[in-house]
Design a protein around this motif. Structure first.
Motif, PDB file in Angstrom:
ATOM      1  N   ASP A  27       0.816  -1.218   0.000  1.00  0.00           N
ATOM      2  CA  ASP A  27       0.000   0.000   0.000  1.00  0.00           C
ATOM      3  C   ASP A  27       0.851   1.271   0.000  1.00  0.00           C
ATOM      4  O   ASP A  27       0.359   2.340  -0.368  1.00  0.00           O
ATOM      5  N   ALA A  28       2.108   1.150   0.408  1.00  0.00           N
ATOM      6  CA  ALA A  28       2.975   2.326   0.474  1.00  0.00           C
ATOM      7  C   ALA A  28       3.733   2.580  -0.831  1.00  0.00           C
ATOM      8  O   ALA A  28       4.466   3.560  -0.937  1.00  0.00           O
ATOM      9  N   LEU A  29       3.545   1.715  -1.819  1.00  0.00           N
ATOM     10  CA  LEU A  29       4.229   1.915  -3.094  1.00  0.00           C
ATOM     11  C   LEU A  29       3.687   3.150  -3.808  1.00  0.00           C
ATOM     12  O   LEU A  29       2.558   3.581  -3.590  1.00  0.00           O
ATOM     13  N   MET A  30       4.507   3.723  -4.686  1.00  0.00           N
ATOM     14  CA  MET A  30       4.068   4.861  -5.478  1.00  0.00           C
ATOM     15  C   MET A  30       2.800   4.512  -6.250  1.00  0.00           C
ATOM     16  O   MET A  30       2.631   3.356  -6.663  1.00  0.00           O
ATOM     17  N   PRO A  31       1.903   5.479  -6.478  1.00  0.00           N
ATOM     18  CA  PRO A  31       0.680   5.180  -7.238  1.00  0.00           C
ATOM     19  C   PRO A  31       0.957   4.569  -8.607  1.00  0.00           C
ATOM     20  O   PRO A  31       0.185   3.732  -9.074  1.00  0.00           O
TER      21      PRO A  31
END
Length: 223
Positions: free
Chosen positions: A139-143
């Protein structure tokens, strides 16, 4: 038109998906939402493979995606042929299109299947860029990554090592005598993955960095 493309990029869609293409090693490859977009970090795997087994004739790529690893290696080894597998039939089909576009269709075959399940035989060179991101970190990955690339190609399980466990179990039965495997590592996995594969009876031959200095390509041999 151009305004529509700008709007897509403004929504954080990766440029490679907007263009439908991405350069990797010496090749230009078609990309889609069915696969990871090839990254320059993964070129360390190609470099290590070509340096370690320039005499390889039989090459296997597990989790092939666009086919970038296999096709780049075959392009550098004119006498070799190879097989790529991917759990996604759409990814395997995309890799097949890339093989044709790169003039390598006569030396590369792509199969849809779970890692090495569709295969029997042994290989001089086994390549893999497995999913290696811990599930909680997705969930913390870049969009650009989280919203546009397939989670199955990113999610490495609770500790990020699930795919390496599968590979460690499979590799001893896939490597020909003198055969070598080259696995891509995530950041910080240069100690955990070697320990895991040694436990399966594999030998660590080398650990090569990417251009950013991150230990990226793990080179393994059979016991």
């Amino acid at each position: 038109g151009f305004a529509a493309l700008v709007a897509r990029r403004a929504r954080r869609e990766p440029m490679a998906l907007i263009l439908g293409r991405q350069g990797f090693w010496t090749l230009e490859l078609e990309v889609s939402r069915d696969t990871l977009i090839p990254r320059a970090d993964s070129e360390a795997v190609v470099e290590a493979a070509l340096a370690t087994r320039p005499d390889a004739r039989r090459v296997l790529d597990l989790g092939t995606g666009t086919g970038c690893l296999l096709l780049s290696v075959l392009n550098g080894l004119p006498s070799a042929w190879g097989v790529g597998t991917d759990l996604s039939p759409a990814a395997a089909a995309l890799a097949g299109r890339n093989a044709r576009a790169c003039g390598l269709a006569d030396r590369a075959a792509f199969l849809a299947g779970d890692w090495a399940a569709p295969l029997a035989g042994r290989f001089d060179l086994v390549l893999s860029n497995p999913p290696y991101i811990p599930t909680a970190d997705l969930d913390a990955l870049m969009p650009e990554v989280a919203d546009h690339e397939p989670a199955r190609a990113l999610d490495g399980g609770t500790d990020g090592l699930d795919a390496y466990r599968r590979l460690a179990d499979a590799l001893p039965g896939l490597l020909a005598p003198g055969g070598v495997a080259v696995l891509e590592l995530g950041i910080g996995q240069h100690e955990t993955v070697p320990a895991l594969v040694r436990g399966a009876g594999l030998v660590v031959l080398a650990l090569r960095p990417d251009l950013g200095g991150v230990p990226r390509a793990l080179v393994l041999g059979g016991a």
